[in-house]
Write an enzyme that holds these catalytic residues in place. Sequence first.
Site, PDB file in Angstrom:
ATOM      1  N   CYS A  29      36.226 -12.479 -57.514  1.00 33.23           N
ATOM      2  CA  CYS A  29      35.774 -11.980 -58.811  1.00 33.23           C
ATOM      3  C   CYS A  29      34.610 -11.030 -58.565  1.00 33.23           C
ATOM      4  O   CYS A  29      34.550 -10.401 -57.518  1.00 33.23           O
ATOM      5  CB  CYS A  29      35.379 -13.138 -59.724  1.00 33.23           C
ATOM      6  SG  CYS A  29      34.033 -14.141 -59.055  1.00 33.23           S
ATOM      7  N   HIS A 621      21.962 -24.170 -23.352  1.00 35.53           N
ATOM      8  CA  HIS A 621      21.666 -25.038 -24.510  1.00 35.53           C
ATOM      9  C   HIS A 621      22.929 -25.128 -25.363  1.00 35.53           C
ATOM     10  O   HIS A 621      23.407 -24.135 -25.899  1.00 35.53           O
ATOM     11  CB  HIS A 621      20.518 -24.438 -25.323  1.00 35.53           C
ATOM     12  CG  HIS A 621      19.941 -25.378 -26.344  1.00 35.53           C
ATOM     13  ND1 HIS A 621      20.590 -25.706 -27.509  1.00 35.53           N
ATOM     14  CD2 HIS A 621      18.765 -26.065 -26.346  1.00 35.53           C
ATOM     15  CE1 HIS A 621      19.830 -26.545 -28.203  1.00 35.53           C
ATOM     16  NE2 HIS A 621      18.730 -26.782 -27.526  1.00 35.53           N
TER      17      HIS A 621
END
Length: 699
Positions: A29, A621
């Site tokens: 929309c 990491h």
Amino acid sequence: MNTPTPEMLAEKILRGVGGPENIESLTHCATRLRFQLHDGSKADQAALDALDGVMGTVPQSGDRFQIVIGGAVAGVYSDIMNLPSMTGGGTPRPQSDAEVKAEIRAKGRGRFAWLDNFFEYLSDSFRPLLGVLLGASLIIAIASMLDAFGVVDFRAADKSATWVFVDSMWRSVLYFLPIMVAYNAAKKLKIDPWVGATVMAAVMTPNFTGMIGSKTPGVTTTTNATLGTSESVAHVFGLPMQLNDYGGQVFVPLLMVALLALVYKGLKRVFPENVQMVFVPFFSMLIMIPMTAFLIGPMGIWAGNGLGTGLSWLNGNAPIVFAIVIPLLYPFLVPLGLHWPLNALMLVNINTLGYDFIQGPMGAWNFACFGATAGVLLLSIRHREKDMRQTATGALAAGLLGGISEPSLYGIHLRFKRIYPRMLAGCLVGGLIVGILGGVDTKAFAFTSLLTIPVFDPMIKYIIAISAAFFTSMALVYFSDYRTKEERAQVNDERDAAEAAAKGEVAVPARTVPAEERELVAVGAAPAVATGGSASAGSVGADVPAARKGLELAAPVAGRVIGLGEVEDPVFASRALGEGVGIEPADGHVVAPVDGELVTVAETGHAFGIRTTDGTEVLVHIGIDTVKMNGKGFDVRVEAGRKVSTGDLLAEVDLGAVRAAGYSTVTLMTVLNTADMASVEPHTGQDVTAGAPVVTVRR
């Protein structure tokens, strides 16, 4: 933080909703992507909310899922649909009889699913018309401004052909609105939208409306001497049919299409598929046009007039209460899409009364909303928040010039709980002023923006009210901040770190680096960056000659390589832990990226520190904030002090468990002592296998 490319955002959104195989259909929309998913539980709301370019997410019943993008929604929709995996536009799959029955039963789940579906029906019937309604309101605003400056009498009965033509430019939208609403409503209910439009158009043709007040045989017109109104009744096939002008009506098409859907789908079950194209529309029209003219049309007008009369009574008998309630309701209605019924009543009022009394108080809400956004913008300038400054600037422009509040709501206000009370104070002040001054009316349907101020009457009262609402919210947000003191301190620290990193310096307060990262930084040299690329005192490898062949660091996991600027962690993104890459992993097989010694292995298994023989410090990491998982899902295969070679297995990670815990799985690899190097060159934007070179380090 670098802004992701449109293609990257599209891919991340696709992954966030569970992949193309989980998408049944996708539409959009004015501000939102609207997904119908096979399984709504597969949507990763937290990951989607965290994406740059996404203002927020709205999960709904029935496996529907909305993602708020803002003004760029059409481009993002196009990027998603152009992805190779979305070639089919969705993946409706064949269902067994048991699955079909289960799906039907599931539609009733949730106490308020029916209410959600009702408002979805209302919203989707109006939402696609947002652009043309806005366009019409701006044409009205321009004409009203010319009227205010005496260029033309906007309301004169004897206007020239030029201004009659200008009138038609905006009246086309409002008059034929029932046909447009009928089309959208039919499309929403999955029937032929042109049949819905045709049924509504039948009672708006000149043939039909020309009978009103005419001397056509079979038409009787009576006048109410008390009210001064007239009513025409046509006798069709011997039955009385009330004649109405349905231009601008919205309740009639909504009621009509709801019944049409039952008729249309019933006829499809009656007629064989090979003749449905002819007979289903034919009988639908044959049934629904008389039904609309005789019954639904008069009922719709009665319902709309009744609601309008009720609100008019409240406005007339308790104007201050009415003027306060409207702006205080809207901040809660708009985010849920529940404001459309009130918008429909505005159109009914204009069509029946000749004016509307809801839009004036509503303006207090809109400008309070925009004022809160202005307060955020001023704070973002003061605190040098680049991303928030860009968001607030776009949202404020959409609001002040277009009267659209969604970018402000989803982009800012719903993200920070301190804003709403301050915005509501502005709504209260603006509404109170409207009530005390006797109300504000308008004869046009207008989006409440700066450009449409001239359509409100009295204009000076409206200006006073919206100005008070705007500046009240702006001042409250600016002077009390939309962040807590702790949040402000943290954000400012992260900003300072990012700015320092951009200048080639690191000025990161120790508390902004998580404890596990500080432990890993200690594997050798701290990642302090010295200007000019020279080694800092005491750094490992400082005696290595500056010129040497580049050291290639391999990918610790297979997947897509991205830059640290795209990583959703301010410490890594600021390069406080050195330059490197992020990898969106394809699997949980984690290997050593380089030959060296495992100086540190985190107890939780989420991070590894490796030092090469020449002193290069490498951090691997796994995920972001995964230290909080306390090792769950991490199967570590090495221990600290061990020598490893490129490709040696470090850990097996259950990526599903990481995602289920709500954490990002992106695996990061950085060179901690980047400052000691001549250059650290990441190679991003590629799909790699574990062991492929992704970073080149030169001394």
